[in-house]
Design a protein around this motif. Structure first.
Motif, mmCIF file in Angstrom:
data_model
loop_
_atom_site.group_PDB
_atom_site.id
_atom_site.type_symbol
_atom_site.label_atom_id
_atom_site.label_comp_id
_atom_site.label_asym_id
_atom_site.label_seq_id
_atom_site.Cartn_x
_atom_site.Cartn_y
_atom_site.Cartn_z
ATOM 1 N N SER A 161 0.842 -1.200 0.000
ATOM 2 C CA SER A 161 0.000 0.000 0.000
ATOM 3 C C SER A 161 0.877 1.251 0.000
ATOM 4 O O SER A 161 1.677 1.461 0.915
ATOM 5 C CB SER A 161 -0.909 -0.014 1.236
ATOM 6 O OG SER A 161 -1.656 1.172 1.306
ATOM 7 N N VAL A 162 0.719 2.062 -1.047
ATOM 8 C CA VAL A 162 1.425 3.343 -1.152
ATOM 9 C C VAL A 162 0.404 4.379 -1.626
ATOM 10 O O VAL A 162 -0.220 4.198 -2.675
ATOM 11 C CB VAL A 162 2.612 3.280 -2.142
ATOM 12 C CG1 VAL A 162 3.360 4.606 -2.123
ATOM 13 C CG2 VAL A 162 3.541 2.131 -1.798
ATOM 14 N N TRP A 163 0.254 5.426 -0.862
ATOM 15 C CA TRP A 163 -0.745 6.458 -1.191
ATOM 16 C C TRP A 163 -0.110 7.560 -2.019
ATOM 17 O O TRP A 163 1.009 7.984 -1.757
ATOM 18 C CB TRP A 163 -1.346 7.043 0.083
ATOM 19 C CG TRP A 163 -2.244 6.071 0.782
ATOM 20 C CD1 TRP A 163 -1.851 5.063 1.608
ATOM 21 C CD2 TRP A 163 -3.657 6.002 0.691
ATOM 22 N NE1 TRP A 163 -2.929 4.353 2.050
ATOM 23 C CE2 TRP A 163 -4.069 4.914 1.497
ATOM 24 C CE3 TRP A 163 -4.619 6.724 0.015
ATOM 25 C CZ2 TRP A 163 -5.400 4.564 1.643
ATOM 26 C CZ3 TRP A 163 -5.952 6.377 0.161
ATOM 27 C CH2 TRP A 163 -6.337 5.302 0.964
ATOM 28 N N VAL A 164 -0.859 8.013 -3.034
ATOM 29 C CA VAL A 164 -0.413 9.109 -3.897
ATOM 30 C C VAL A 164 -1.603 10.037 -4.133
ATOM 31 O O VAL A 164 -2.753 9.668 -3.907
ATOM 32 C CB VAL A 164 0.136 8.600 -5.241
ATOM 33 C CG1 VAL A 164 1.359 7.721 -5.056
ATOM 34 C CG2 VAL A 164 -0.949 7.869 -6.026
ATOM 35 N N SER A 165 -1.308 11.208 -4.605
ATOM 36 C CA SER A 165 -2.342 12.160 -5.018
ATOM 37 C C SER A 165 -2.368 12.164 -6.537
ATOM 38 O O SER A 165 -1.399 12.579 -7.171
ATOM 39 C CB SER A 165 -2.035 13.563 -4.479
ATOM 40 O OG SER A 165 -3.005 14.489 -4.921
ATOM 41 N N GLY A 166 -3.458 11.687 -7.115
ATOM 42 C CA GLY A 166 -3.489 11.577 -8.566
ATOM 43 C C GLY A 166 -4.877 11.335 -9.103
ATOM 44 O O GLY A 166 -5.880 11.370 -8.384
ATOM 45 N N THR B 21 10.396 9.038 -0.225
ATOM 46 C CA THR B 21 9.182 9.840 -0.452
ATOM 47 C C THR B 21 8.541 9.524 -1.791
ATOM 48 O O THR B 21 7.743 10.313 -2.292
ATOM 49 C CB THR B 21 9.530 11.330 -0.388
ATOM 50 O OG1 THR B 21 10.515 11.639 -1.391
ATOM 51 C CG2 THR B 21 10.058 11.718 0.977
ATOM 52 N N SER B 22 8.888 8.400 -2.379
ATOM 53 C CA SER B 22 8.382 8.054 -3.704
ATOM 54 C C SER B 22 7.658 6.717 -3.667
ATOM 55 O O SER B 22 7.987 5.824 -2.878
ATOM 56 C CB SER B 22 9.522 7.984 -4.728
ATOM 57 O OG SER B 22 10.166 9.231 -4.859
ATOM 58 N N ALA B 23 6.658 6.608 -4.549
ATOM 59 C CA ALA B 23 6.004 5.333 -4.827
ATOM 60 C C ALA B 23 6.640 4.778 -6.097
ATOM 61 O O ALA B 23 6.616 5.437 -7.145
ATOM 62 C CB ALA B 23 4.507 5.526 -5.011
ATOM 63 N N VAL B 24 7.223 3.598 -6.017
ATOM 64 C CA VAL B 24 7.988 3.017 -7.118
ATOM 65 C C VAL B 24 7.219 1.832 -7.686
ATOM 66 O O VAL B 24 6.902 0.875 -6.970
ATOM 67 C CB VAL B 24 9.394 2.581 -6.660
ATOM 68 C CG1 VAL B 24 10.159 1.951 -7.814
ATOM 69 C CG2 VAL B 24 10.149 3.782 -6.095
ATOM 70 N N HIS C 260 1.726 13.876 -13.249
ATOM 71 C CA HIS C 260 1.686 13.617 -11.809
ATOM 72 C C HIS C 260 3.004 13.958 -11.126
ATOM 73 O O HIS C 260 3.194 13.614 -9.946
ATOM 74 C CB HIS C 260 1.342 12.144 -11.541
ATOM 75 C CG HIS C 260 -0.099 11.815 -11.801
ATOM 76 N ND1 HIS C 260 -0.607 11.610 -13.064
ATOM 77 C CD2 HIS C 260 -1.159 11.665 -10.949
ATOM 78 C CE1 HIS C 260 -1.897 11.335 -12.986
ATOM 79 N NE2 HIS C 260 -2.267 11.365 -11.711
ATOM 80 N N GLY C 261 3.903 14.620 -11.837
ATOM 81 C CA GLY C 261 5.162 15.037 -11.235
ATOM 82 C C GLY C 261 6.124 13.896 -10.991
ATOM 83 O O GLY C 261 6.980 13.988 -10.103
ATOM 84 N N GLY C 262 5.997 12.821 -11.767
ATOM 85 C CA GLY C 262 6.867 11.658 -11.577
ATOM 86 C C GLY C 262 7.903 11.517 -12.676
ATOM 87 O O GLY C 262 8.147 12.435 -13.470
ATOM 88 N N ARG C 263 8.494 10.336 -12.763
ATOM 89 C CA ARG C 263 9.556 10.071 -13.732
ATOM 90 C C ARG C 263 9.454 8.626 -14.181
ATOM 91 O O ARG C 263 9.253 7.716 -13.366
ATOM 92 C CB ARG C 263 10.924 10.350 -13.101
ATOM 93 C CG ARG C 263 12.112 10.207 -14.047
ATOM 94 C CD ARG C 263 13.354 10.766 -13.367
ATOM 95 N NE ARG C 263 13.640 10.047 -12.133
ATOM 96 C CZ ARG C 263 14.531 9.054 -12.035
ATOM 97 N NH1 ARG C 263 15.202 8.658 -13.116
ATOM 98 N NH2 ARG C 263 14.757 8.462 -10.880
ATOM 99 N N ALA C 264 9.571 8.423 -15.498
ATOM 100 C CA ALA C 264 9.522 7.076 -16.077
ATOM 101 C C ALA C 264 10.875 6.770 -16.710
ATOM 102 O O ALA C 264 11.418 7.590 -17.450
ATOM 103 C CB ALA C 264 8.412 6.975 -17.114
ATOM 104 N N THR C 265 11.419 5.591 -16.410
ATOM 105 C CA THR C 265 12.723 5.182 -16.941
ATOM 106 C C THR C 265 12.631 3.745 -17.426
ATOM 107 O O THR C 265 11.701 3.003 -17.094
ATOM 108 C CB THR C 265 13.820 5.307 -15.874
ATOM 109 O OG1 THR C 265 13.455 4.517 -14.727
ATOM 110 C CG2 THR C 265 14.015 6.759 -15.447
ATOM 111 N N PRO D 102 5.522 10.876 -6.673
ATOM 112 C CA PRO D 102 5.583 11.417 -5.302
ATOM 113 C C PRO D 102 4.547 10.741 -4.405
ATOM 114 O O PRO D 102 3.366 10.670 -4.747
ATOM 115 C CB PRO D 102 5.274 12.909 -5.496
ATOM 116 C CG PRO D 102 5.537 13.186 -6.940
ATOM 117 C CD PRO D 102 5.222 11.927 -7.667
ATOM 118 N N ALA D 103 4.985 10.242 -3.292
ATOM 119 C CA ALA D 103 4.076 9.592 -2.342
ATOM 120 C C ALA D 103 3.376 10.640 -1.489
ATOM 121 O O ALA D 103 3.848 11.770 -1.336
ATOM 122 C CB ALA D 103 4.835 8.604 -1.460
ATOM 123 N N ALA D 104 2.231 10.273 -0.949
ATOM 124 C CA ALA D 104 1.448 11.159 -0.084
ATOM 125 C C ALA D 104 1.130 10.436 1.207
ATOM 126 O O ALA D 104 1.136 9.209 1.283
ATOM 127 C CB ALA D 104 0.163 11.597 -0.787
#
Length: 483
Positions: free
Chosen positions: A351-356, A391-394, A442-447, A463-465
């Motif tokens: 479980s990882v919470w994000v704002s999205g 502080t990130s959801a991966v 969503h202010g994230g990064r894809a690699t 970014p995790a919330a």
């Protein structure tokens, strides 16, 4: 009666708002000067009036002392009063019995006031009073002399103040006219960059040409306004360029499947018209052709849906909410399993919470799983992992396929880009570009990297919330459930 009166300010406000900025500045400048001149006139008139009255009072006191000295020597009844000069000073003697003496030919003064009578009786030393009548106004000074009093009067003359006011009126009118001219000149000069900016904006609106920037001139607010409009034009140019590229790429990508679909359909139509459909196409060939047509239609449907989603440019129509990304991943995996029943999707999520935006995030995760499913062997599962790192959801999606060539890595997330080895596989080349757009929004990064199993490893960092409340989840190998 009060309703029409209330409408007048609104009408005046609407009239004022319809005026141009140049007219407003001109009116404001002229009004400011007019108010300044009026205030200056009022102050100067008061000061002039006080000065003239003070001078007249001092003169009356001096003349009264001279007359009182003469009257005390000669007696009030026998003192010789100076003849009336025809204008200016007037004199009068108040005798002990209350009667008065005045020079021959002098205009009659107002009756002796009660206060002046008290001075003559010795109840007061002197008195300065003014008498304003409909015809003439008098400034009268009463001074005790002997057993009575002497009075010296002066006709109040407002002509100096009136002349001063007339002069100030002329000066004020000239100042108002000059202020209006100066205000209009200043407005024209100060608003010249705005006029040029307006002309440039109108030219852009008429010609639809976004390439020419508006010259950066002026200073302060005007320069910031011009820079903002230039930034807006640059953004419009980028948007138009992106739309043009999207249209060109879409036309190119749609051309091949449409051509193949049209040829197959035309073949079926010609054979049917000739009545040789059954003889020319055996059942096995006809089934294979129909399957190809179904696959082409499905590919076109997917391509059109992805183009529609990509052409929208953003996902702002979906509201942002606090959500558990694990629920989104589970929902996307469920959809992927129904679309690819031959491919196993193994989940390892926490479980990882994000704002999205849940729908957009689910589409991005589904595209990642679909992409991995194209390359993964049937006996090797697509592994989907979700965890929290700092502080990130991966989110990681990897497969056991051949992996991505180093030359293709920089362009994996480009629109319509497909590696040479993927040309024969179904797809439009838009799935990963949609993933990139959703992750960026969503202010994230894809690699992309190589997985430990030799295939491709696609990783998304968001970014995790903070969760709204403590939630304990039970993680299983292929699903998650709330305890």
């Amino acid at each position: 009666m009060s309703r029409p009166a209330a409408r007048e300010p609104r009408r005046l406000t609407r009239w004022w708002r319809r005026r141009s900025l140049r007219t407003r500045l001109t009116v404001i400048a002229a009004t400011a000067i007019a108010v300044s001149v009026f205030v200056a006139f009022q102050v100067a008139s008061e000061l002039l009036g006080w000065e003239l009255q003070d001078t007249a009072e001092n003169q009356l006191r001096a003349d009264s002392r001279v007359l009182a000295t003469t009257a005390e020597r000669a007696g009030l009844a026998r003192v010789q009063l100076p003849p009336y000069p025809g204008a200016g000073r007037l004199v009068r003697v108040i005798l002990p019995d209350g009667s008065t003496r005045t020079p021959a030919g002098q205009p009659a003064l107002p009756p002796v006031s009660e206060h002046a009578g008290r001075v003559a009786q010795g109840a007061s030393a002197d008195l300065m009073e003014s008498n304003d009548s409909d015809d003439d106004g008098y400034l009268i000074y009463t001074l005790r002399a002997g057993d009575g009093a002497v009075q010296v009067a002066h006709v109040a003359d407002d002509s100096p103040i009136n002349q001063f006011g007339f002069g100030m009126l002329l000066i004020g009118l000239l100042c108002v006219v000059g202020g209006a001219l100066v205000g209009r000149t200043v407005a024209r000069t100060g608003l010249a960059p705005i006029d040029r900016l307006t002309a440039a904006a109108v030219r852009v609106a008429h010609t639809r040409e976004l390439d020419a920037d508006i010259p950066d001139e002026g200073g302060g607010e005007i320069r910031r306004l011009i820079q903002s409009i230039n930034d807006m034009l640059a953004a419009l140019r980028d948007s138009r360029r992106a739309q043009r590229l999207l249209a060109e790429d879409a036309a190119h990508e749609l051309k091949t499947p449409l051509t193949s679909l049209r040829l197959n359909v035309e073949l079926l139509i010609r054979l049917d018209q000739r009545g040789t459909l059954d003889s020319a196409l055996p059942a096995e060939s006809r089934t294979r052709l129909l399957n190809d047509l179904g696959a082409q239609v499905a590919e076109l449907s997917t391509l059109v849906a992805e183009l529609t989603d990509l052409a929208r440019g953003d996902i702002s129509d979906e509201s942002t909410e606090l959500l558990d990304l694990a629920d989104v991943v589970v929902a996307a995996a469920t959809r992927a399993r129904s679309r690819m029943p031959d491919i196993e999707v193994a989940l390892d999520v926490t479980s990882v919470w994000v704002s999205g935006r849940p729908a957009a995030l689910e589409r991005a995760v589904l595209n990642l799983i679909d992409n991995a499913g194209k390359w993964s062997p049937a006996d090797q599962p697509v592994q989907v992992r979700l965890s929290a790192e700092g502080t990130s959801a991966v989110l990681e999606v990897d497969d056991a396929g051949p992996g991505i060539d180093a030359a293709d890595v920089p362009r994996v997330f480009d629109r319509f880009y497909r590696a040479d080895s993927a040309r024969a596989l179904p797809g439009s080349g838009l799935g990963l570009s949609i993933v990139q757009r959703v992750v960026d929004a969503h202010g994230g990064r894809a690699t992309v990297a190589r997985s430990a199993r030799g295939g491709a490893l696609l990783r998304v960092d968001l970014p995790a919330a903070a969760p709204p409340a403590p939630i304990d989840r039970l993680t299983t190998g292929d699903d998650t459930a709330v305890r």
